[in-house]
Design a protein around this motif. Structure first.
Motif, PDB file in Angstrom:
ATOM      1  N   ASN A 183       0.829  -1.202   0.000  1.00 53.18           N
ATOM      2  CA  ASN A 183       0.000   0.000   0.000  1.00 53.18           C
ATOM      3  C   ASN A 183       0.864   1.252   0.000  1.00 53.18           C
ATOM      4  OD1 ASN A 183      -2.189   1.700   0.125  1.00 53.18           O
ATOM      5  ND2 ASN A 183      -3.083   0.771   1.944  1.00 53.18           N
ATOM      6  N   ALA A 184       1.826   1.302   0.916  1.00 53.07           N
ATOM      7  CA  ALA A 184       2.691   2.481   1.012  1.00 53.07           C
ATOM      8  C   ALA A 184       3.550   2.635  -0.243  1.00 53.07           C
ATOM      9  CB  ALA A 184       3.575   2.372   2.260  1.00 53.07           C
ATOM     10  N   SER A 185       4.121   1.535  -0.726  1.00 52.92           N
ATOM     11  CA  SER A 185       4.948   1.591  -1.936  1.00 52.92           C
ATOM     12  C   SER A 185       4.115   1.998  -3.145  1.00 52.92           C
ATOM     13  CB  SER A 185       5.597   0.225  -2.181  1.00 52.92           C
ATOM     14  OG  SER A 185       6.421  -0.158  -1.095  1.00 52.92           O
ATOM     15  N   ASN A 186       2.882   1.544  -3.197  1.00 50.37           N
ATOM     16  CA  ASN A 186       1.976   1.903  -4.282  1.00 50.37           C
ATOM     17  C   ASN A 186       1.723   3.410  -4.310  1.00 50.37           C
ATOM     18  OD1 ASN A 186      -0.094   1.032  -6.352  1.00 50.37           O
ATOM     19  ND2 ASN A 186      -1.448   2.025  -4.880  1.00 50.37           N
ATOM     20  N   THR A 187       1.483   3.983  -3.152  1.00 46.60           N
ATOM     21  CA  THR A 187       1.238   5.432  -3.074  1.00 46.60           C
ATOM     22  C   THR A 187       2.453   6.212  -3.559  1.00 46.60           C
ATOM     23  OG1 THR A 187      -0.311   5.197  -1.235  1.00 46.60           O
ATOM     24  CG2 THR A 187       0.759   7.340  -1.494  1.00 46.60           C
ATOM     25  N   VAL A 188       3.638   5.837  -3.086  1.00 46.30           N
ATOM     26  CA  VAL A 188       4.857   6.555  -3.492  1.00 46.30           C
ATOM     27  C   VAL A 188       5.113   6.361  -4.985  1.00 46.30           C
ATOM     28  CG1 VAL A 188       7.340   6.819  -3.112  1.00 46.30           C
ATOM     29  CG2 VAL A 188       5.832   6.316  -1.172  1.00 46.30           C
ATOM     30  N   GLY A 189       4.950   5.135  -5.475  1.00 47.96           N
ATOM     31  CA  GLY A 189       5.240   4.842  -6.867  1.00 47.96           C
ATOM     32  C   GLY A 189       4.291   5.494  -7.854  1.00 47.96           C
ATOM     33  N   LEU A 190       3.043   5.745  -7.435  1.00 50.77           N
ATOM     34  CA  LEU A 190       2.063   6.355  -8.338  1.00 50.77           C
ATOM     35  C   LEU A 190       2.066   7.883  -8.279  1.00 50.77           C
ATOM     36  CD1 LEU A 190      -1.080   4.033  -8.075  1.00 50.77           C
ATOM     37  CD2 LEU A 190       0.816   3.966  -9.706  1.00 50.77           C
TER      38      LEU A 190
END
Length: 257
Positions: free
Chosen positions: A45-52
């Motif tokens: 979830n956290a990586s998804n937010t940063v990556g998007l």
């Protein structure tokens, strides 16, 4: 991570970037891919937010002409959604995983209903005002309801974000008398504001997978640019229909998942 998994993450970022700048359900595409390649839910979830976040930035840049049409609204939406996302990001880090699973699909369905019904709701409000002999003023700045709704959208965007664009568009469409193409640009900017603030918090406090973040970022930058070009060309009725259809699909996927 195998080459095939890396390619899948890049493709997910590309598709999510397009969805961010058009119908606003990006995480519903990218988050399951991150789970499938083996990331724990909170890390995904956290990586998804940063990556998007780069995709939301690319999409917002693509809508820069629309955002310049109403600079005060642009500023208010950016600040309100960004502040709200602080609470959402912190909730992700302290609450048990999946705490919102039961309510999120219904929240998305409700906002889809608002997006679809907004023209009729606005016309009904205007007719009521005219029947009372009032001349409704154009709503070009967010009122208390719109501001509160934007802040709550930011909270949800910082926490998870799947369908947050649909929610943002519903809130803005109900509270502002502004063309849908501009509201779509504001929706994309709201996602960007929530992602940027949440990303700062996650970089400091959360466990992140930087390889996944890099792959998502590459795909989402291209996708955001493409999505903005598509979004500004879609007729308002078609865009509204697509938002409702994709939002309902997202809610069903969340329920089934």
């Amino acid at each position: 991570m195998s080459p095939g998994e890396a390619l899948a993450v890049v493709a997910a970022g590309l598709g999510a970037g397009v969805l961010t700048a058009t119908v606003g359900v990006a995480s519903l595409l990218s988050f399951p891919v991150l789970l499938a390649v083996g990331l724990p839910p909170v890390v995904a979830n956290a990586s998804n937010t940063v990556g998007l976040t780069p995709g939301a930035l690319s999409g917002s840049w693509g809508y820069r002409a629309e955002l310049r049409e109403h600079p005060r609204v642009t500023l208010v939406v950016t600040l309100t959604c960004g502040v709200g996302s602080i609470a959402g990001a912190l909730l992700l880090l302290v609450l048990p995983p999946g705490v919102f699973e039961a309510v999120v699909p219904w929240l998305i369905l409700f906002t889809c209903l608002l997006v679809g019904a907004q023209p009729r709701i606005s016309a009904w409000v205007r007719r009521r005002a005219e029947a009372r002999g009032e001349v409704p003023a154009e709503r070009l700045l967010p009122g208390p309801f719109t501001t509160a709704g934007t802040a709550l959208t930011g909270v949800y965007g910082g926490y998870f974000g799947a369908g947050s664009g649909v929610m943002a568009l519903a809130v803005l469409a109900l509270g502002l008398d502004i063309e849908l193409r501009v509201l779509n640009a504001l929706k994309t900017l709201a996602i960007l504001a929530a992602n940027v603030v949440a990303s700062v918090i996650f970089v400091v406090l959360a466990d992140l997978d930087w390889a996944v973040i890099g792959l998502l970022a590459v795909g989402s930058v291209v996708g955001g640019h493409v999505g903005a070009r598509i979004g500004r060309r879609l007729p308002a009725p078609l865009l509204r229909t697509l938002v409702v259809l994709v939002g309902v699909t997202a809610a069903v996927v969340l329920v089934v998942g």
